[in-house]
Design a protein around this motif. Structure first.
Motif, PDB file in Angstrom:
ATOM      1  N   VAL A  19      28.838 -10.318-116.373  1.00 27.40           N
ATOM      2  CA  VAL A  19      29.771  -9.939-115.312  1.00 27.40           C
ATOM      3  C   VAL A  19      31.163  -9.698-115.884  1.00 27.40           C
ATOM      4  O   VAL A  19      31.832  -8.710-115.541  1.00 27.40           O
ATOM      5  N   ASP A  20      31.613 -10.562-116.792  1.00 26.53           N
ATOM      6  CA  ASP A  20      32.935 -10.384-117.411  1.00 26.53           C
ATOM      7  C   ASP A  20      33.005  -9.088-118.201  1.00 26.53           C
ATOM      8  O   ASP A  20      34.059  -8.445-118.260  1.00 26.53           O
ATOM      9  N   ALA A  21      31.880  -8.686-118.819  1.00 21.19           N
ATOM     10  CA  ALA A  21      31.834  -7.449-119.601  1.00 21.19           C
ATOM     11  C   ALA A  21      31.600  -6.222-118.735  1.00 21.19           C
ATOM     12  O   ALA A  21      31.500  -5.107-119.249  1.00 21.19           O
ATOM     13  N   LYS A  22      31.521  -6.455-117.411  1.00 20.37           N
ATOM     14  CA  LYS A  22      31.314  -5.374-116.436  1.00 20.37           C
ATOM     15  C   LYS A  22      29.990  -4.648-116.664  1.00 20.37           C
ATOM     16  O   LYS A  22      29.852  -3.450-116.374  1.00 20.37           O
ATOM     17  N   LYS A  23      29.000  -5.368-117.184  1.00 21.74           N
ATOM     18  CA  LYS A  23      27.659  -4.799-117.324  1.00 21.74           C
ATOM     19  C   LYS A  23      26.896  -4.870-116.009  1.00 21.74           C
ATOM     20  O   LYS A  23      25.938  -4.133-115.797  1.00 21.74           O
ATOM     21  N   THR A  24      27.308  -5.771-115.129  1.00 26.63           N
ATOM     22  CA  THR A  24      26.659  -5.934-113.831  1.00 26.63           C
ATOM     23  C   THR A  24      27.604  -6.692-112.921  1.00 26.63           C
ATOM     24  O   THR A  24      28.740  -6.997-113.304  1.00 26.63           O
ATOM     25  N   THR A  25      27.169  -7.006-111.732  1.00 24.51           N
ATOM     26  CA  THR A  25      27.968  -7.799-110.796  1.00 24.51           C
ATOM     27  C   THR A  25      27.083  -8.881-110.191  1.00 24.51           C
ATOM     28  O   THR A  25      25.848  -8.770-110.187  1.00 24.51           O
ATOM     29  N   TYR A  26      27.704  -9.914-109.669  1.00 25.70           N
ATOM     30  CA  TYR A  26      26.942 -10.943-108.973  1.00 25.70           C
ATOM     31  C   TYR A  26      26.150 -10.338-107.808  1.00 25.70           C
ATOM     32  O   TYR A  26      24.996 -10.699-107.569  1.00 25.70           O
ATOM     33  N   LYS A  27      26.776  -9.427-107.102  1.00 28.45           N
ATOM     34  CA  LYS A  27      26.124  -8.805-105.950  1.00 28.45           C
ATOM     35  C   LYS A  27      24.876  -8.046-106.379  1.00 28.45           C
ATOM     36  O   LYS A  27      23.804  -8.192-105.768  1.00 28.45           O
ATOM     37  N   ASP A  28      24.986  -7.226-107.435  1.00 30.98           N
ATOM     38  CA  ASP A  28      23.835  -6.437-107.882  1.00 30.98           C
ATOM     39  C   ASP A  28      22.686  -7.337-108.329  1.00 30.98           C
ATOM     40  O   ASP A  28      21.513  -7.054-108.060  1.00 30.98           O
ATOM     41  N   LEU A  29      23.003  -8.423-109.031  1.00 36.88           N
ATOM     42  CA  LEU A  29      21.955  -9.343-109.473  1.00 36.88           C
ATOM     43  C   LEU A  29      21.306 -10.041-108.281  1.00 36.88           C
ATOM     44  O   LEU A  29      20.090 -10.274-108.280  1.00 36.88           O
ATOM     45  N   SER A  30      22.102 -10.383-107.283  1.00 34.53           N
ATOM     46  CA  SER A  30      21.545 -11.014-106.079  1.00 34.53           C
ATOM     47  C   SER A  30      20.592 -10.072-105.367  1.00 34.53           C
ATOM     48  O   SER A  30      19.486 -10.453-104.969  1.00 34.53           O
ATOM     49  N   ILE A  31      21.008  -8.823-105.214  1.00 39.75           N
ATOM     50  CA  ILE A  31      20.173  -7.834-104.537  1.00 39.75           C
ATOM     51  C   ILE A  31      18.879  -7.595-105.309  1.00 39.75           C
ATOM     52  O   ILE A  31      17.809  -7.399-104.727  1.00 39.75           O
ATOM     53  N   ALA A  32      18.970  -7.628-106.643  1.00 37.66           N
ATOM     54  CA  ALA A  32      17.794  -7.369-107.479  1.00 37.66           C
ATOM     55  C   ALA A  32      16.676  -8.371-107.236  1.00 37.66           C
ATOM     56  O   ALA A  32      15.500  -8.061-107.457  1.00 37.66           O
ATOM     57  N   ILE A  33      17.027  -9.585-106.802  1.00 38.78           N
ATOM     58  CA  ILE A  33      15.989 -10.585-106.521  1.00 38.78           C
ATOM     59  C   ILE A  33      15.877 -10.836-105.014  1.00 38.78           C
ATOM     60  O   ILE A  33      15.375 -11.868-104.586  1.00 38.78           O
ATOM     61  N   ALA A  34      16.359  -9.847-104.249  1.00 36.48           N
ATOM     62  CA  ALA A  34      16.208  -9.852-102.791  1.00 36.48           C
ATOM     63  C   ALA A  34      16.878 -11.054-102.131  1.00 36.48           C
ATOM     64  O   ALA A  34      16.339 -11.654-101.199  1.00 36.48           O
ATOM     65  N   LYS A  35      18.098 -11.386-102.594  1.00 35.99           N
ATOM     66  CA  LYS A  35      18.875 -12.468-101.992  1.00 35.99           C
ATOM     67  C   LYS A  35      20.165 -11.908-101.413  1.00 35.99           C
ATOM     68  O   LYS A  35      20.532 -10.762-101.657  1.00 35.99           O
ATOM     69  N   ASN A  36      20.892 -12.738-100.658  1.00 34.57           N
ATOM     70  CA  ASN A  36      22.165 -12.283-100.117  1.00 34.57           C
ATOM     71  C   ASN A  36      23.160 -12.064-101.253  1.00 34.57           C
ATOM     72  O   ASN A  36      23.019 -12.608-102.350  1.00 34.57           O
ATOM     73  N   GLU A  46      11.216 -18.960-111.676  1.00 30.68           N
ATOM     74  CA  GLU A  46      11.027 -18.347-112.989  1.00 30.68           C
ATOM     75  C   GLU A  46      10.987 -16.820-112.888  1.00 30.68           C
ATOM     76  O   GLU A  46      11.585 -16.127-113.719  1.00 30.68           O
ATOM     77  N   ARG A  47      10.300 -16.297-111.871  1.00 30.55           N
ATOM     78  CA  ARG A  47      10.222 -14.845-111.724  1.00 30.55           C
ATOM     79  C   ARG A  47      11.599 -14.234-111.537  1.00 30.55           C
ATOM     80  O   ARG A  47      11.933 -13.192-112.135  1.00 30.55           O
ATOM     81  N   ASP A  48      12.454 -14.875-110.713  1.00 32.10           N
ATOM     82  CA  ASP A  48      13.802 -14.357-110.491  1.00 32.10           C
ATOM     83  C   ASP A  48      14.639 -14.462-111.756  1.00 32.10           C
ATOM     84  O   ASP A  48      15.412 -13.545-112.081  1.00 32.10           O
ATOM     85  N   ALA A  49      14.494 -15.576-112.476  1.00 31.87           N
ATOM     86  CA  ALA A  49      15.251 -15.747-113.719  1.00 31.87           C
ATOM     87  C   ALA A  49      14.873 -14.673-114.733  1.00 31.87           C
ATOM     88  O   ALA A  49      15.741 -14.093-115.405  1.00 31.87           O
ATOM     89  N   ARG A  50      13.585 -14.394-114.851  1.00 35.90           N
ATOM     90  CA  ARG A  50      13.139 -13.370-115.796  1.00 35.90           C
ATOM     91  C   ARG A  50      13.660 -11.992-115.393  1.00 35.90           C
ATOM     92  O   ARG A  50      14.061 -11.187-116.248  1.00 35.90           O
ATOM     93  N   THR A  51      13.648 -11.699-114.104  1.00 37.33           N
ATOM     94  CA  THR A  51      14.172 -10.421-113.631  1.00 37.33           C
ATOM     95  C   THR A  51      15.633 -10.257-114.015  1.00 37.33           C
ATOM     96  O   THR A  51      16.059  -9.194-114.493  1.00 37.33           O
ATOM     97  N   ILE A  52      16.431 -11.317-113.830  1.00 44.09           N
ATOM     98  CA  ILE A  52      17.849 -11.247-114.153  1.00 44.09           C
ATOM     99  C   ILE A  52      18.069 -11.072-115.650  1.00 44.09           C
ATOM    100  O   ILE A  52      18.898 -10.263-116.091  1.00 44.09           O
ATOM    101  N   VAL A  53      17.328 -11.811-116.463  1.00 45.14           N
ATOM    102  CA  VAL A  53      17.456 -11.657-117.920  1.00 45.14           C
ATOM    103  C   VAL A  53      17.120 -10.228-118.327  1.00 45.14           C
ATOM    104  O   VAL A  53      17.825  -9.604-119.132  1.00 45.14           O
ATOM    105  N   ASP A  54      16.027  -9.669-117.780  1.00 42.73           N
ATOM    106  CA  ASP A  54      15.644  -8.293-118.106  1.00 42.73           C
ATOM    107  C   ASP A  54      16.743  -7.310-117.721  1.00 42.73           C
ATOM    108  O   ASP A  54      17.054  -6.376-118.481  1.00 42.73           O
ATOM    109  N   PRO A 103      17.276   1.828-105.277  1.00 44.32           N
ATOM    110  CA  PRO A 103      17.837   0.702-106.022  1.00 44.32           C
ATOM    111  C   PRO A 103      16.754  -0.321-106.328  1.00 44.32           C
ATOM    112  O   PRO A 103      15.742  -0.389-105.622  1.00 44.32           O
ATOM    113  N   PHE A 104      16.967  -1.125-107.365  1.00 40.79           N
ATOM    114  CA  PHE A 104      15.974  -2.119-107.738  1.00 40.79           C
ATOM    115  C   PHE A 104      15.822  -3.125-106.604  1.00 40.79           C
ATOM    116  O   PHE A 104      16.794  -3.687-106.125  1.00 40.79           O
ATOM    117  N   LEU A 105      14.565  -3.331-106.191  1.00 41.22           N
ATOM    118  CA  LEU A 105      14.321  -4.214-105.052  1.00 41.22           C
ATOM    119  C   LEU A 105      12.877  -4.695-105.080  1.00 41.22           C
ATOM    120  O   LEU A 105      11.962  -3.918-105.376  1.00 41.22           O
TER     121      LEU A 105
END
Length: 228
Positions: free
Chosen positions: A24-41, A59-67, A204-206
């Protein structure tokens, strides 16, 4: 500790928080985008990182975020043409067999990632070897952007209607048996049980679920022809 080593304990979750902060600090992604990627608010991952609520992710959500983080470009770089979990088979010309007897149908955008497939063949093409002799096999010209980069508009999905559902395979789901016009969704099948399908799209990724009662017919996509 490396969060990619498959051990998702408390220390791995702490390292995951560090990776997220750095991305997030490197502007590679945002908290919002990562939340949406795992279908959360939209604030879910920010709370996970800053408040440790929840303490752990599935574990599935963690792996998705790492990827997603590992595949994300640095600020100013072009985005990679890659989708997590996607490995479609582009059928080479030497694997086309037989006569031009594979019917190809057209799909029109139906909204919310759905398409309307018209089962009146617009053309016939040679089959890939994987569909040789398969009764009822067909292709669909795709439209819409929900599965980019797996499928671009104009690509042809090649469909085997008799293979059983399988995890991590692309599928076409129908409300009713394909005949005349039928509403369909073409997605990645992540998992399934007696009640529902868990599906993935890329743009979008969902990840989301659909009822197996409502979407009763599942056909396997076994490859594609790229748009000409």
């Amino acid at each position: 500790m490396d969060v990619r080593n498959g051990i998702w304990d408390a220390s791995a979750m702490d390292e995951l928080r560090r990776l997220i902060r750095e991305a997030v600090d490197a502007k590679k992604t945002t908290y919002k985008d990562l939340s949406i990627a795992i279908a959360k608010n939209h604030a879910y991952i920010q709370q996970f990182v800053e408040r440790e609520t929840p303490r752990e992710l599935r574990e599935r959500d963690a792996r998705t975020i790492v990827d997603l983080i590992q595949g994300a470009p640095a600020a100013g770089e072009a985005a990679p043409r890659r989708a997590p979990g996607f490995a479609p088979q582009i059928v080479p010309g030497e694997q086309l067999v037989g006569h031009r007897d594979l019917p190809i149908f057209a799909a029109a955008q139906g909204g919310d990632g759905h398409v309307i497939v018209t089962f009146d063949a617009v053309e016939y093409v040679k089959r890939p070897s994987v569909l040789e002799g398969v009764k009822g096999a067909y292709g669909i010209y795709l439209t819409g952007s929900s599965m980019i980069p797996a499928y671009e508009p104009g690509d042809m999905a090649l469909v085997h209607p008799h293979l059983p559902p399988a995890r991590d395979k692309d599928v076409v789901l129908y409300h009713v048996p394909p005949a005349n016009d039928a509403e369909a969704i073409i997605k990645r099948l992540v998992s399934f049980n007696d009640r529902e399908w868990t599906l993935r799209q890329y743009n979008p990724f969902l990840e989301f679920t659909e009822s197996r009662v409502e979407w009763s017919f599942c056909h396997r996509v076994v490859g594609k022809y790229s748009a000409r």
